[in-house]
Enzyme design. Structure first.
Site, mmCIF file in Angstrom:
data_model
loop_
_atom_site.group_PDB
_atom_site.id
_atom_site.type_symbol
_atom_site.label_atom_id
_atom_site.label_comp_id
_atom_site.label_asym_id
_atom_site.label_seq_id
_atom_site.Cartn_x
_atom_site.Cartn_y
_atom_site.Cartn_z
ATOM 1 N N ASP A 1 16.999 2.729 -2.043
ATOM 2 C CA ASP A 1 16.357 2.892 -0.609
ATOM 3 C C ASP A 1 17.362 3.454 0.509
ATOM 4 O O ASP A 1 18.456 2.769 0.640
ATOM 5 C CB ASP A 1 16.039 1.418 -0.300
ATOM 6 N N THR B 1 0.865 -1.148 0.186
ATOM 7 C CA THR B 1 0.019 0.124 -0.012
ATOM 8 C C THR B 1 0.885 1.186 0.017
ATOM 9 O O THR B 1 0.327 2.374 -0.359
ATOM 10 C CB THR B 1 -0.876 0.043 1.241
HETATM 11 O O1 LIG Z 1 7.336 9.295 1.707
HETATM 12 P P1 LIG Z 1 7.189 7.663 2.033
HETATM 13 O O2 LIG Z 1 6.474 7.348 0.641
HETATM 14 O O3 LIG Z 1 6.463 7.375 3.306
HETATM 15 O O4 LIG Z 1 8.378 7.357 1.757
HETATM 16 C C1 LIG Z 1 9.531 7.603 2.468
HETATM 17 C C2 LIG Z 1 9.867 6.672 3.705
HETATM 18 O O5 LIG Z 1 10.433 5.425 3.185
HETATM 19 C C3 LIG Z 1 11.503 5.336 3.559
HETATM 20 O O6 LIG Z 1 11.457 4.322 4.785
HETATM 21 P P2 LIG Z 1 11.361 3.007 4.876
HETATM 22 O O7 LIG Z 1 9.967 2.741 5.042
HETATM 23 O O8 LIG Z 1 12.149 2.375 3.659
HETATM 24 O O9 LIG Z 1 12.094 2.519 6.043
HETATM 25 P P3 LIG Z 1 13.565 2.555 6.502
HETATM 26 O O10 LIG Z 1 14.041 3.797 6.793
HETATM 27 O O11 LIG Z 1 13.443 1.723 7.939
HETATM 28 O O12 LIG Z 1 14.196 1.769 5.447
HETATM 29 C C4 LIG Z 1 12.311 6.681 3.993
HETATM 30 O O13 LIG Z 1 13.197 6.925 4.831
HETATM 31 C C5 LIG Z 1 10.899 7.333 4.437
HETATM 32 O O14 LIG Z 1 10.841 7.163 5.771
HETATM 33 O O1 LIG Z 2 12.816 6.473 -3.235
HETATM 34 C C1 LIG Z 2 12.681 6.040 -2.135
HETATM 35 C C2 LIG Z 2 11.359 6.085 -1.393
HETATM 36 C C3 LIG Z 2 11.284 5.727 -0.333
HETATM 37 N N1 LIG Z 2 12.123 5.500 0.683
HETATM 38 C C4 LIG Z 2 13.247 5.418 -0.072
HETATM 39 O O2 LIG Z 2 14.459 5.040 0.556
HETATM 40 N N2 LIG Z 2 13.588 5.684 -1.394
HETATM 41 MG MG LIG Z 3 13.934 1.980 3.624
#
Ligand SMILES: O=P(O)(O)OC[C@H]1O[C@H](OP(=O)(O)OP(=O)(O)O)[C@H](O)[C@@H]1O
Ligand SMILES: O=c1cc[nH]c(=O)[nH]1
Ligand SMILES: [Mg+2]
Length: 209
Positions: free
Chosen positions: A200, A108
């Site tokens: 990521d 989602t």
């Molecule tokens: O704007 P959004 O669509 O919400 O996406 C951004 C989020 O996604 C990533 O975190 P992630 O869920 O990958 O977690 P992580 O930092 O533990 O890898 C990033 O660091 C943000 O927190």
């Molecule tokens: O491009 C992206 C989107 C979400 N979270 C990440 O780390 N990278």
């Molecule tokens: Mg992440």
């Protein structure tokens, strides 16, 4: 755009380009995130309040400005936001650090909370929420919701790369906060990753996949 600041300093842009390169390894990536956070923090904190304090120089006594109080909180969104904390702490070592744990559901793309701990008194602090990536904006908007529910009022949000979709969502959800962006990228792809982005951020900072 009201309350949105794109920090396009050449040093920030150069370092973001290094981040984007898939050949940039974990150690360099982590160092770059910290350095960019410091450079962005320098701009984002230019309205920190000052108060004059008496100091005796070798020549004479004068009143001279210091940052007033010790009322700042840095709040990284886990995990990737952790990479930005030390860069800002280098500027304001007295800042307290809160944590908000959120991960995106892979299907989602909506955020799920797993941790929240904020320093008190949160309502009196200037709060800087940090996360390198603002993609759909779901995590950023939810993190600011939590902080407001806990009483936080003076909130800045700092991200290194934003997608237009995420910036719009965060601005519409929280028109009262200042948003600092290192680079505004083109769009999201079908997996809600930022294009061209850097992949990521959490995985690249911590060497996970
Ligand atoms: O704007 P959004 O669509 O919400 O996406 C951004 C989020 O996604 C990533 O975190 P992630 O869920 O990958 O977690 P992580 O930092 O533990 O890898 C990033 O660091 C943000 O927190
Ligand atoms: O491009 C992206 C989107 C979400 N979270 C990440 O780390 N990278
Ligand atoms: Mg992440």
């Amino acid at each position: 755009m009201d309350n949105v600041f794109i920090l396009d300093h050449p040093l920030i842009q150069h370092k973001i380009s290094r981040l984007r390169d898939e050949k940039t390894g974990t150690n360099e990536f982590r160092n770059l995130i910290e350095e960019i956070a410091m450079l962005m923090g320098y701009e984002a904190l230019r309205d920190l309040p000052l108060e004059d304090v008496e100091v005796k120089t070798p020549i004479e006594t004068c009143m001279t400005p210091f940052i007033s109080g010790k009322k700042m909180a840095i709040v990284p969104i886990l995990r990737a936001g952790l990479g930005m904390v030390n860069g800002i702490l280098a500027l304001v070592p007295s800042a307290k650090v809160g944590h908000i744990g959120l991960y995106r559901d892979p299907k989602t793309h909506e955020p799920h909370e797993y941790y929240c701990k904020l320093p008190e008194p949160i309502d009196l602090r200037t709060i800087v929420v940090v996360d390198p990536m603002l993609a759909t904006g779901g995590s950023g908007a939810e993190a600011v919701n939590f902080i407001k529910q806990h009483g936080g009022r003076h909130i800045k949000f700092m991200c290194i790369i934003a997608a237009p979709e995420g910036l719009k969502r965060l601005r519409e959800a929280h028109p009262d906060i200042q948003i600092y962006v290192g680079h505004l990228d083109r769009c999201l792809n079908e997996h809600a990753y930022i294009c061209p982005g850097l992949g990521d951020a959490g995985d690249r900072i911590f060497g996970t996949r």
